[in-house]
Design an enzyme around this catalytic site. Structure first.
Site, PDB file in Angstrom:
ATOM      1  N   SER A 114       5.255  -2.017   1.119  1.00 15.57           N
ATOM      2  CA  SER A 114       5.943  -3.179   1.700  1.00 15.57           C
ATOM      3  C   SER A 114       7.319  -3.359   1.054  1.00 15.57           C
ATOM      4  O   SER A 114       8.241  -3.910   1.668  1.00 15.57           O
ATOM      5  CB  SER A 114       5.125  -4.459   1.494  1.00 15.57           C
ATOM      6  N   GLY A 145       1.419  -7.875   3.171  1.00 12.30           N
ATOM      7  CA  GLY A 145       0.356  -7.887   4.173  1.00 12.30           C
ATOM      8  C   GLY A 145      -0.726  -8.895   3.836  1.00 12.30           C
ATOM      9  O   GLY A 145      -1.074  -9.744   4.657  1.00 12.30           O
ATOM     10  N   SER A 146      -1.234  -8.815   2.611  1.00 12.33           N
ATOM     11  CA  SER A 146      -2.311  -9.719   2.192  1.00 12.33           C
ATOM     12  C   SER A 146      -1.798 -11.128   1.905  1.00 12.33           C
ATOM     13  O   SER A 146      -2.537 -12.092   1.962  1.00 12.33           O
ATOM     14  CB  SER A 146      -2.979  -9.171   0.926  1.00 12.33           C
ATOM     15  N   GLU A 205       2.391  -2.257   7.316  1.00 11.54           N
ATOM     16  CA  GLU A 205       3.695  -1.753   6.881  1.00 11.54           C
ATOM     17  C   GLU A 205       4.491  -1.199   8.064  1.00 11.54           C
ATOM     18  O   GLU A 205       5.686  -1.474   8.211  1.00 11.54           O
ATOM     19  CB  GLU A 205       3.505  -0.681   5.798  1.00 11.54           C
TER      20      GLU A 205
END
Lengths: 212, 212, 212, 212
Positions: A73, A113-114, A179
């Site tokens: 990322s 993302g998380s 990503e």
């Protein structure tokens, strides 16, 4: 003591290749490409134009823009930062050499993302709470720690890093889908901004580094 | 003395936003997403399975793998290198701190859309000619300097960086399409290798950095 | 297949430690510290104030400053670039994300002990010959390719990377002395500029990144 | 909107240079060089050989070594990591592309003058408490958060980043003295290890990257 060299797989792999022939090699790759397209169509159907407009306004109104992300990322963040520079924005990557102190009138874009990556959450909190900068989260989890503290949340559904979807995890392990969709979405945003500002490829090329 | 801040556009941009409303913002983004999918389908139709098999064999047979790229292609190279590490390969990024001397039994993967980037061409030549390492080019130009000196050439058609296609250049300026397709293709290759080696997401997660 | 882990030395080393006791460990370190001081005194005696003044003027008159170096000289370049940013200059590191196109009215500072590092020489040539930017070399070899094409050459005598002085090479291998003296010299230049411009530590702290 | 270009100082600076002549430019630089030597002598008198021996043993007994630092201390960490690689250790920089998951049998070396840098403290805590890795702190503050959680603390007295010594702060602002003494000390440790292991410059050169 284990070695980093991958040769333990060599004999098994060679025999698979020997058996399989070229029709086997590539099948998974093709399924992967279809999965990516399917996901890009997914993003398309779920675009929140109001949020995108808010995001572009935040870019326009910032004194300086800071971007950050960890791991892959982080590479997406840097690829986007480079285009923001090409577009004429005053942009920095958190952790790079010439990045100055962030100010309240600046914008921090955090990509995770998380939405739970330790360093990204901690640094975003410092920018938001201690400095008072504006915070944009690019994440797949609207309920994450990062999303909750952000002024603008751009949600891009990928596969969750911590979710274990058996079929998908073999095609797109870990944060792969997030990503890719983040990079594609942000490159689409660049196209959108070029159109809004009537910038041409030549305008961008004019700022592109030639010492590389 | 010009400033790096993008505020010269602010008034014009605000009035565009004011006129346009949300149906305007997003239209270009949507056309971009469609263009990316179209391109992914393009790669799919043009996959050369023989070359892909050769590429995977080269990864397997290398003592160490080195990757390199400049600018945004450099971020693609790093994103691929991280996955190669997750897959268990002994991999390094040219220019990073702990990268050792390359040897004849090593593999260099050079990523360059134009195949003419100064540093990429010079360093590839040194690895190929002075050291005798194996060289794989990921490029959109089979006739480029980089491609011509490479052992294996993976051709990914994007828009050419130096070509000025008016319509496309407004959607995907500079190397955008090549960089996206290179990252997507290489992530597909990761899926392919996972399948060939029967590796699971857990195998990759086991090697994923936790200090970030 | 060789491993990257250093354990081959372990048994021999443990027995050396066991025999030696603490008076042995540290002796070489002490000789190294004395050697560094000796070298700093050496730089001091050989300072060319006219050149230093020219260098400071070049920093002042540049629109933007670009710095570069390879390997450990690259870290020296980045450490200097960070201080130039703290001093208020508009500075970039060649190869970092937000670095724009260099222009004729810009200054490139190239750091290379040998003055022959492939990438540094090639990129300096491009900046100097193709763009017309001003070029400053920080090197220990006034007769090197880099020095010869530069507008201003700051010569810092260390041990030559390619010279094999038996005694010295065991204390300060490869470019160690050059890299240390370059960093020390450039930090001294920062002090000099602070004094000339009447800048305080608070002025620098004000620009220091807080997101790290 | 302020510009990043330093030209506001230009007229004042030019007149200082015009008045001063070359005997003025350089005086501060000379005082800085003397101050650095004084500090190196300081380190020398305060070396704790027992701790140094423990540090070298920790390097030898680690499966892998991880190094980290923020800002200029991060460049010191990288310069040391590169030499550890040259010495034959299996070493990684936290945050670089190919850095794998840290394990309990690994060593993390954290470099922070203040011992309070947000990211360094958080990541060190994760390595120490969650993973169970060994932790070495290189710092000037034995009472810092970082030092307190470390297995081995190497104390290098510089000027404290948060201390405001008027005279010193004009010569060596912010972490300058710590960063320089850390780099010098660690390069001395490299010399010490070369001696203990009977390694030559050629052994190091053999591992030195040639693609740069």
């Amino acid at each position: 003591m284990t070695s980093r060299c991958g040769s333990e797989y060599k004999s098994k792999f060679s025999s698979i290749l020997a058996q399989g022939g070229s029709q086997v090699v590539g099948e998974t790759l093709i399924r992967f490409l279809d999965k990516v397209c399917e996901h890009v169509q997914n993003i398309k159907s779920n675009l929140d134009f109001k949020k995108i407009e808010e995001f572009i306004s935040a870019l326009e109104n910032a004194r300086c823009i800071f971007v950050m992300g960890a791991g892959r990322s982080g590479f997406v963040a840097k690829a986007f930062a480079m285009r923001l520079m090409h577009l004429g924005y005053n942009v920095y990557v958190v952790g790079e050499t010439v990045t100055p102190r962030i100010k309240p009138e600046d914008l921090l874009i955090a990509i995770s993302g998380s939405g739970e990556t330790l360093s990204v959450v901690n640094i975003s909190r410092r920018a938001k709470e201690d400095i008072g900068s504006k915070l944009v989260a690019i994440t797949q989890r609207p309920e994450s720690t990062l999303a909750k503290m952000s002024d603008i949340v751009i949600v891009l559904k990928g596969k969750d890093k911590y979710e274990r979807n058996h079929e998908l995890s073999k095609l797109a392990p870990l944060g792969t889908l997030f990503e890719l969709t983040a990079l594609i979405f942000l490159d689409g945003l660049v196209a959108e901004i070029m159109n809004l500002k009537q910038l041409t490829e030549e305008d961008l090329a004019e700022r592109h580094a030639v010492l590389e």
